[in-house]
Design an enzyme around this catalytic site. Structure first.
Site, PDB file in Angstrom:
ATOM      1  N   SER A  12      38.774  36.290  41.813  1.00 33.83           N
ATOM      2  CA  SER A  12      39.928  36.880  42.455  1.00 33.83           C
ATOM      3  C   SER A  12      39.900  38.406  42.447  1.00 33.83           C
ATOM      4  CB  SER A  12      41.205  36.398  41.766  1.00 33.83           C
ATOM      5  OG  SER A  12      41.221  36.778  40.395  1.00 33.83           O
ATOM      6  N   SER A  68      36.715  35.407  37.418  1.00 35.76           N
ATOM      7  CA  SER A  68      37.241  36.416  38.345  1.00 35.76           C
ATOM      8  C   SER A  68      36.901  37.860  38.019  1.00 35.76           C
ATOM      9  CB  SER A  68      38.757  36.282  38.462  1.00 35.76           C
ATOM     10  OG  SER A  68      39.058  35.232  39.330  1.00 35.76           O
TER      11      SER A  68
HETATM   12  N1  GLN Z   1      37.687  31.303  41.110  1.00 31.77           N
HETATM   13  C1  GLN Z   1      38.354  30.657  40.018  1.00 31.77           C
HETATM   14  C2  GLN Z   1      39.654  30.059  40.508  1.00 31.77           C
HETATM   15  O1  GLN Z   1      39.870  30.070  41.662  1.00 31.77           O
HETATM   16  C3  GLN Z   1      38.574  31.610  38.892  1.00 31.77           C
HETATM   17  C4  GLN Z   1      39.743  32.497  39.078  1.00 31.77           C
HETATM   18  C5  GLN Z   1      39.974  33.460  37.953  1.00 31.77           C
HETATM   19  O2  GLN Z   1      39.128  33.634  37.066  1.00 31.77           O
HETATM   20  N2  GLN Z   1      41.147  34.024  37.962  1.00 31.77           N
HETATM   21  O3  GLN Z   1      40.437  29.577  39.761  1.00 31.77           O
END
Ligand code: GLN
Length: 373
Positions: free
Chosen positions: A31, A55
């Site tokens: 994200s 993320s």
């Molecule tokens: N891409 C993962 C998700 O969509 C991780 C997101 C994150 O680490 N905030 O949940």
């Protein structure tokens, strides 16, 4: 960023996606794609992110920057919006290993305002980043972090990094962590379950948006109208999935099973760290994919975090740093380094050694020839 930190591309943002500075038609990761894009385009020297499933690390990998998920509890979460409380961890994003260490040290340490904050000295991350070395270290390569779905150029750069580590004096140990294959499935039960609880506070009464409060509607109707307007598709998908997984009669089958898988993954790590000091892997199976390619295919989007999720489930520390460009598309590849909990300094020791070797070899950590800047 992706709304509520749910995503791998920034396409779940209500404001639209962020472009990857290496190729504006491609995703900057997510994200925290805004953080990584700001670094890669030299708009900012440092940035912050939160890493629930990858993320911080996945955006770092696809933009050729450095990102660290500290040990769970190593950096206070006071003031952060909660997504999945047993996984969320804030950490540093930067362009070099030393910059990341300096930021890490500044934000880490015990905070009585966060009940999950660890009350112990901060690992010596800056000292480690200034004294990079892998001589005599045992470095693990997990056989589950390879195979189908991995881009050839990513695997090539990863294998070259392993060869480099060996050249620098590390001992390479092959590891078997069979439970890692179940990480993604467990994550997509645990994270939605916890977010369905955390996001219940956005009820139109206490925070932010309130839609349809015209004096004629019930509180329930105003809450429903507000959530319909204020949450995007991915957030709604996860709240529904999580509510279902936690509902009576299903709790043991879904959330309970996922928690058992989590224990197995933690045990795989414990066994691995009896044999090695750090583990390395590709950070992501592919380089930055085109904006739009996976937007309508949540399963394909979720695969971006295949290699990063096990660390969140076990609560230990990991870094992504650049290890060159994939020959087929010229886009950055990330090398992931994983360390045991509270041994975050090892990430920086190994990361700094690898980074220095790349700079010496290529003149720049990412390019095979010096950039023409
Ligand atoms: N891409 C993962 C998700 O969509 C991780 C997101 C994150 O680490 N905030 O949940």
């Amino acid at each position: 960023m992706d709304e509520f930190a749910m995503g791998s591309s920034t396409e779940n943002s209500a404001y639209g996606p962020t472009g990857n500075p290496w190729d504006l038609t491609r995703i900057p990761g997510g994200s925290g794609g805004g953080s990584s894009a700001a670094l890669a385009s030299y708009e900012a020297p440092l940035a912050l992110g939160t890493d629930t499933g990858g993320s911080i690390r996945q955006p770092a990998a696809v933009t050729g920057t450095v990102g660290v998920k500290p040990t769970y509890g190593g950096v206070s979460r006071y003031g952060m919006v909660a997504f999945s409380s047993s996984l969320d961890q804030g950490g540093p994003c930067a362009r070099t290993v030393l910059d990341a260490a300096l930021l890490h040290e500044a934000i880490a340490g015990h905070d009585p305002l966060d009940s999950t904050s660890i009350d112990a000295p901060v690992p010596p991350v800056v000292e480690a980043a200034r004294n990079g070395s892998v001589a005599g270290m045992r470095v693990g390569v997990v056989k589950q972090f390879a195979g189908e779905g991995y881009q050839a150029g990513v695997v090539q750069r990863f294998n070259e990094s392993v060869a480099l580590l060996k050249e620098l004096g590390a001992e390479i140990v092959e590891l078997d962590c069979p439970s890692f294959d179940l990480g993604l499935s467990a994550y997509y039960l645990i994270a939605p379950s916890e977010c369905s609880s955390n996001l219940a506070r956005f009820d139109a009464m206490r925070y932010g948006l309130r839609v349809g409060d015209d004096g004629t509607k019930s509180a329930e109707d105003v809450t429903a109208l507000t959530r319909e307007a204020g949450f995007g598709d991915e957030v709604k998908r996860r709240v529904m999935l999580g509510t279902y997984a936690l509902s009576s009669g299903y709790y043991d089958a879904y959330y309970g099973s996922a928690q058992k898988v989590r224990t197995l993954i933690t045990r795989d790590f414990e066994k691995a760290f009896e044999q090695v000091d750090v583990i390395v892997s590709p950070t992501t199976p592919t380089t930055a994919f085109p904006i739009g390619e996976r937007a309508d295919d949540p399963m394909a989007m979720y695969l971006a975090d295949l290699c990063t999720i096990p660390t969140n489930l076990a609560g230990n520390a990991a870094m992504s740093l650049p290890c060159g460009l994939a020959p087929e598309d010229g886009l950055p590849v990330g090398l992931q380094i994983i360390a045991p909990a509270m041994k975050d300094d090892r990430l920086y020791k190994v990361g700094a050694a690898v980074e220095a070797a790349f700079v010496e070899k290529w003149g720049h950590p990412l390019l095979e020839e010096a950039p023409s800047l």
